[in-house]
Write an enzyme that holds these catalytic residues in place. Sequence first.
Site, PDB file in Angstrom:
ATOM      1  N   LYS A   7      47.324  37.828  52.633  1.00 49.90           N
ATOM      2  CA  LYS A   7      47.374  39.294  52.656  1.00 49.90           C
ATOM      3  C   LYS A   7      46.155  39.852  53.353  1.00 49.90           C
ATOM      4  CE  LYS A   7      43.971  40.152  49.528  1.00 49.90           C
ATOM      5  NZ  LYS A   7      42.697  40.798  49.853  1.00 49.90           N
ATOM      6  N   ASP A  57      45.104  39.169  42.659  1.00 48.96           N
ATOM      7  CA  ASP A  57      45.937  39.177  43.871  1.00 48.96           C
ATOM      8  C   ASP A  57      47.184  38.297  43.755  1.00 48.96           C
ATOM      9  OD1 ASP A  57      44.059  40.812  45.076  1.00 48.96           O
ATOM     10  OD2 ASP A  57      43.032  39.159  46.081  1.00 48.96           O
TER      11      ASP A  57
HETATM   12  O1  C5P Z   1      40.800  38.599  39.593  1.00 48.68           O
HETATM   13  P1  C5P Z   1      40.045  37.689  40.497  1.00 48.68           P
HETATM   14  O2  C5P Z   1      39.808  36.336  39.895  1.00 48.68           O
HETATM   15  O3  C5P Z   1      40.620  37.643  41.872  1.00 48.68           O
HETATM   16  O4  C5P Z   1      38.598  38.346  40.677  1.00 48.68           O
HETATM   17  C1  C5P Z   1      37.463  37.617  41.071  1.00 48.68           C
HETATM   18  C2  C5P Z   1      36.218  38.409  40.721  1.00 48.68           C
HETATM   19  O5  C5P Z   1      36.146  39.587  41.517  1.00 48.68           O
HETATM   20  C3  C5P Z   1      36.169  38.921  39.283  1.00 48.68           C
HETATM   21  O6  C5P Z   1      35.591  37.981  38.416  1.00 48.68           O
HETATM   22  C4  C5P Z   1      35.300  40.165  39.401  1.00 48.68           C
HETATM   23  O7  C5P Z   1      33.941  39.809  39.443  1.00 48.68           O
HETATM   24  C5  C5P Z   1      35.659  40.690  40.775  1.00 48.68           C
HETATM   25  N1  C5P Z   1      36.700  41.747  40.731  1.00 48.68           N
HETATM   26  C6  C5P Z   1      36.340  43.016  40.331  1.00 48.68           C
HETATM   27  N2  C5P Z   1      37.284  44.018  40.301  1.00 48.68           N
HETATM   28  C7  C5P Z   1      38.567  43.772  40.670  1.00 48.68           C
HETATM   29  C8  C5P Z   1      38.953  42.478  41.094  1.00 48.68           C
HETATM   30  C9  C5P Z   1      37.977  41.479  41.104  1.00 48.68           C
HETATM   31  O8  C5P Z   1      35.168  43.277  39.997  1.00 48.68           O
HETATM   32  N3  C5P Z   1      39.462  44.750  40.649  1.00 48.68           N
END
Ligand code: C5P
Length: 303
Positions: free
Chosen positions: A13, A144
């Site tokens: 994406k 995602d």
């Molecule tokens: O959800 P995901 O594992 O992809 O997110 C990785 C990191 O990115 C999270 O641990 C967080 O630190 C940050 N993040 C965030 N806000 C979001 C998505 C991700 O702060 N909406």
Amino acid sequence: MVGGSVHVRVPAKINLGLACGKRGDDGYHPLATLFYAVSLYDDVHAERTDDGRITLTMTGEGAEELPVDDHNLAYRAAAALKAALGPLCPWGVDLTIRKGIPIAGGMAGGSADAAGALLACSVAWDVDIDPDGLRAVAAELGSDVPFALLGGTAIGVGRGDRLTPALSRGSYHWVLALAEEGLSTPAVYRKFDELGLGAVHPEVPAELLHALAANDPVRLGKALHNDLQPAAVALRPHLQRVLNTGLELGALGAVVSGSGPTCAFLAASEATAVDLSVQLSAQGVCRTVRRVQGPMPGARLLN
Ligand code: C5P
């Protein structure tokens, strides 16, 4: 098909728009983003086994750096689905993933692998789980992952995991500039906090949605926007040069995808995308370039 070997293909994406609020008490940032699936893929192969164990093999560019245990989101996806199914699923799975999506590139490659593993395991194990059930497991895995299942063009709110499909007419040609080294998503969000950024009510710009609905590449190019871009550029100042170079070479718009460092350039046509990719590559400002189209469907079964 029932059981046996299953092949699922999952798109990368880019974010055509990403509005980001201040970090919440849960440690996450509230988002309003416009996800857009492009024609760069990871391939997930799943072979059902009888021993109840999950194994993972990663192949493709940079795959040797990736973990193959529960530090890998695809492994966790298979384990989460198996746990959700309980005694209904006595089987194991041998997963093999071929990476086509750049690693740590802001293109949700890890999430694509998780989405692919979920779909492939549900088919290999021949389980009767409805799409909502699969999406619920996906959302637990990462922000995602639900979009990698859905694909197309969609607005994501919350952590980016609550999706609504968006109207997008026509298809567009893009050139992606891939960086030598990835950026860590948590590090980019930390820099975002340090810079004191964060919208009060993050919203996808209306102009972006109008441009897509009108199939107007010039408007779309101007409307591309990413609130995380200043943080990614602060960590990797060279990205500004990459963005400027693409625009000087005639791109209709340029944006860092997600938390970067991949930069996406919108081209007016396939021919201009070819020119842009050749010239951008010749400038030597990035590791490599890829030409892609979008929007593409989400994770899908190929056999
Ligand atoms: O959800 P995901 O594992 O992809 O997110 C990785 C990191 O990115 C999270 O641990 C967080 O630190 C940050 N993040 C965030 N806000 C979001 C998505 C991700 O702060 N909406």
